[in-house]
Design a protein around this motif. Structure first.
Motif, mmCIF file in Angstrom:
data_model
loop_
_atom_site.group_PDB
_atom_site.id
_atom_site.type_symbol
_atom_site.label_atom_id
_atom_site.label_comp_id
_atom_site.label_asym_id
_atom_site.label_seq_id
_atom_site.Cartn_x
_atom_site.Cartn_y
_atom_site.Cartn_z
ATOM 1 N N UNK A 1 0.817 -1.205 0.000
ATOM 2 C CA UNK A 1 0.000 0.000 0.000
ATOM 3 C C UNK A 1 0.860 1.268 0.000
ATOM 4 N N UNK A 2 0.368 2.296 -0.678
ATOM 5 C CA UNK A 2 1.159 3.517 -0.882
ATOM 6 C C UNK A 2 1.204 4.420 0.342
ATOM 7 N N UNK A 3 0.304 4.210 1.307
ATOM 8 C CA UNK A 3 0.063 5.261 2.289
ATOM 9 C C UNK A 3 0.771 5.100 3.633
ATOM 10 N N UNK A 4 1.239 3.936 3.986
ATOM 11 C CA UNK A 4 1.814 3.740 5.324
ATOM 12 C C UNK A 4 3.324 3.904 5.299
ATOM 13 N N UNK A 5 3.815 4.890 4.556
ATOM 14 C CA UNK A 5 5.256 5.004 4.371
ATOM 15 C C UNK A 5 5.707 6.427 4.103
ATOM 16 N N UNK A 6 6.995 6.638 4.329
ATOM 17 C CA UNK A 6 7.654 7.902 4.000
ATOM 18 C C UNK A 6 8.752 7.576 2.995
ATOM 19 N N UNK A 7 8.647 8.187 1.807
ATOM 20 C CA UNK A 7 9.581 7.919 0.716
ATOM 21 C C UNK A 7 10.607 9.046 0.599
ATOM 22 N N UNK A 8 11.852 8.710 0.326
ATOM 23 C CA UNK A 8 12.722 9.724 -0.260
ATOM 24 C C UNK A 8 12.186 9.980 -1.658
ATOM 25 N N UNK A 9 12.059 11.233 -2.026
ATOM 26 C CA UNK A 9 11.358 11.568 -3.256
ATOM 27 C C UNK A 9 11.944 10.895 -4.489
ATOM 28 N N UNK B 1 -6.446 -0.242 -7.328
ATOM 29 C CA UNK B 1 -5.306 -0.812 -6.598
ATOM 30 C C UNK B 1 -3.989 -0.397 -7.257
ATOM 31 N N UNK B 2 -3.903 0.883 -7.519
ATOM 32 C CA UNK B 2 -2.775 1.440 -8.281
ATOM 33 C C UNK B 2 -1.427 1.203 -7.615
ATOM 34 N N UNK B 3 -1.429 1.092 -6.276
ATOM 35 C CA UNK B 3 -0.158 0.908 -5.571
ATOM 36 C C UNK B 3 0.488 -0.439 -5.906
ATOM 37 N N UNK B 4 -0.329 -1.440 -6.220
ATOM 38 C CA UNK B 4 0.220 -2.758 -6.526
ATOM 39 C C UNK B 4 1.040 -2.758 -7.817
ATOM 40 N N UNK B 5 0.837 -1.770 -8.670
ATOM 41 C CA UNK B 5 1.535 -1.727 -9.950
ATOM 42 C C UNK B 5 2.971 -1.227 -9.830
#
Length: 215
Positions: free
Chosen positions: A150-158, A172-176
């Motif tokens: 899932x895309x939301x439970x995280x902090x990404x370096x840009x 379910x775009x995050x799975x791609x």
């Protein structure tokens, strides 16, 4: 079109103990009062920037947010969810401490009143540890793989998202793109604390009946 939930979401972001942030609100062609509510917050807090656009779906809303973001890190918060006050502080500290590219935390599934949904929160899988990107990639095959997808439970370096796009029009775009993100990580900071609140509502994407489009 999440008028009943949007203020709780935005309030939780603005209440973060980590203050040095840019809050991009992407209004994806809402036909309710979401756009006006977003504009109200922009007038109240200089950190808030609103972008109104035609409705193209969640994937493109995320893509627009990434393109507009000027910070070093990115976190996604879906507009019917909310986050704990120390989410950004905890995740940022771990990235700094561990020299990781990505931090991932547990999330709690809650009902529309904020109460935990016990059957969805058994044995939260993420422990306090630092793992390699390859180890994180392998966990996409675990029983509870969705915590690593899932895309939301995280902090990404840009820069992890450079050149990656969420596929427009897909559910379910995050799975791609989850595998591509993890493949770019030298290390991943795992945070056991449940810092994200995932609201379960009947008409959300994940509650839709099975269909060819979902497949």
């Amino acid at each position: 079109n999440v008028e009943p939930y949007i203020e709780k979401c935005i309030d939780s972001i603005l209440a973060q103990t980590y203050r040095n942030m840019e809050v991009l609100l992407i209004d994806d062609g809402s036909t309710d009062n979401c756009g006006k509510i977003c504009d109200k917050y922009a007038n109240l807090d200089s950190r808030v920037i609103v972008h109104h656009k035609e409705n193209e779906g969640l994937s493109e809303a995320r893509n627009v947010g990434v393109r507009l973001a000027s910070g070093t890190y990115i976190v996604f918060v879906d507009s019917d969810d909310y986050i704990e006050p120390d989410m950004l502080a905890v995740m940022h500290q771990r990235l700094q401490q561990d020299k990781s590219e990505l931090a991932i935390c547990n999330f709690l599934c809650v009902d529309m009143d904020g109460g935990p949904v016990p059957e969805l929160n058994r044995e939260l899988p993420i422990k306090d540890e630092v793992i390699s990107g390859e180890e994180a990639f392998e966990r996409l095959a675990d029983d509870k793989y969705w915590y690593y997808v899932t895309a939301v439970n995280r902090l990404y370096r840009k820069e992890l998202l450079d050149g990656l796009v969420f596929p427009k029009g897909k559910l379910h775009e995050d799975e791609f793109i989850a595998h591509s993100v993890l493949d770019r990580c030298g290390s991943v900071s795992c945070v056991s604390k449940a810092l994200y609140r995932y609201v379960q509502r009947e008409n959300s994407i994940t509650k839709q009946t099975f269909s060819a489009r979902r497949l």
